[in-house]
Design a protein around this motif. Structure first.
Motif, mmCIF file in Angstrom:
data_model
loop_
_atom_site.group_PDB
_atom_site.id
_atom_site.type_symbol
_atom_site.label_atom_id
_atom_site.label_comp_id
_atom_site.label_asym_id
_atom_site.label_seq_id
_atom_site.Cartn_x
_atom_site.Cartn_y
_atom_site.Cartn_z
ATOM 1 N N ASP A 20 63.158 -2.287 12.148
ATOM 2 C CA ASP A 20 64.359 -2.777 12.830
ATOM 3 C C ASP A 20 64.217 -2.714 14.348
ATOM 4 N N THR B 69 64.711 -10.449 1.141
ATOM 5 C CA THR B 69 65.518 -9.730 2.124
ATOM 6 C C THR B 69 64.742 -9.525 3.421
ATOM 7 N N HIS C 268 65.923 -11.215 6.829
ATOM 8 C CA HIS C 268 66.455 -10.279 7.827
ATOM 9 C C HIS C 268 65.614 -10.239 9.104
#
Length: 175
Positions: free
Chosen positions: A17, A44, A48
């Motif tokens: 992240d 995902t 993302h």
């Protein structure tokens, strides 16, 4: 440990992240991967974080829009993710393995990662490693940085070091 080696060590250990921040480097559009026949975690990760754009290293994402695999390699279908080092990047439906497909049909496809999730993570870590390599230019330290990246890639995805041919070791060894 130099600043460059320290920055790479940080890029290889930080949560994804932090590396793939929305206000960070350019990221390819992800299309609608929700309909792709892939494990949920692969869809995902791609939706993302996407895949970083790193033109100077010939990583140019172009994630297909459709739900059906668009790349056809000798009768085998792949989802298209873009280009990397003059190869098309394809994902095998269901399995989620990522492969590099050369333009020359006489050449074999080249393994990249065991899953889309690992590909996304590894390309983001390569993005930040490349930035440090670019700053080092011809410095001997670049080989320590490359070794650190390859050690990460093969530890995180053991098949990277075991598959022949394999893109990550090939890229590093060609340095």
């Amino acid at each position: 440990m130099s600043d460059h080696h320290e920055a790479v060590a940080q890029a290889l250990s930080q949560p994804i992240d932090l590396l793939a921040a929305a206000d960070g480097p350019a990221v390819a559009e992800t299309g609608d991967v929700s309909a792709w026949q892939l494990p949920a975690q692969d869809k995902t990760a791609l939706a993302h974080w996407g895949v970083p754009l790193l033109e100077e290293c010939r990583l140019v994402p172009h994630i297909q829009q459709g739900a059906m695999p668009e790349l056809d390699v000798r009768g085998q279908k792949f989802y298209a993710l873009g280009l990397f080092a003059n190869h098309e990047i394809g994902v095998l439906p269901s399995a989620g393995e990522v492969w590099a497909i050369p333009a020359d049909p006489a050449l074999p496809k080249v393994f990249i990662n065991s899953s889309v999730t690992l590909f996304v993570e590894t390309t983001w870590r390569w993005y930040w490693t490349w930035k440090e390599l670019d700053a080092l230019r011809a410095d001997i330290e670049q080989y320590d940085v490359l070794d650190a990246f390859l050690a990460f890639a093969t530890t995180r995805d053991p098949r990277v070091g075991a598959a022949e041919p394999s893109l990550w070791p090939g890229l590093i060894q060609s340095w």
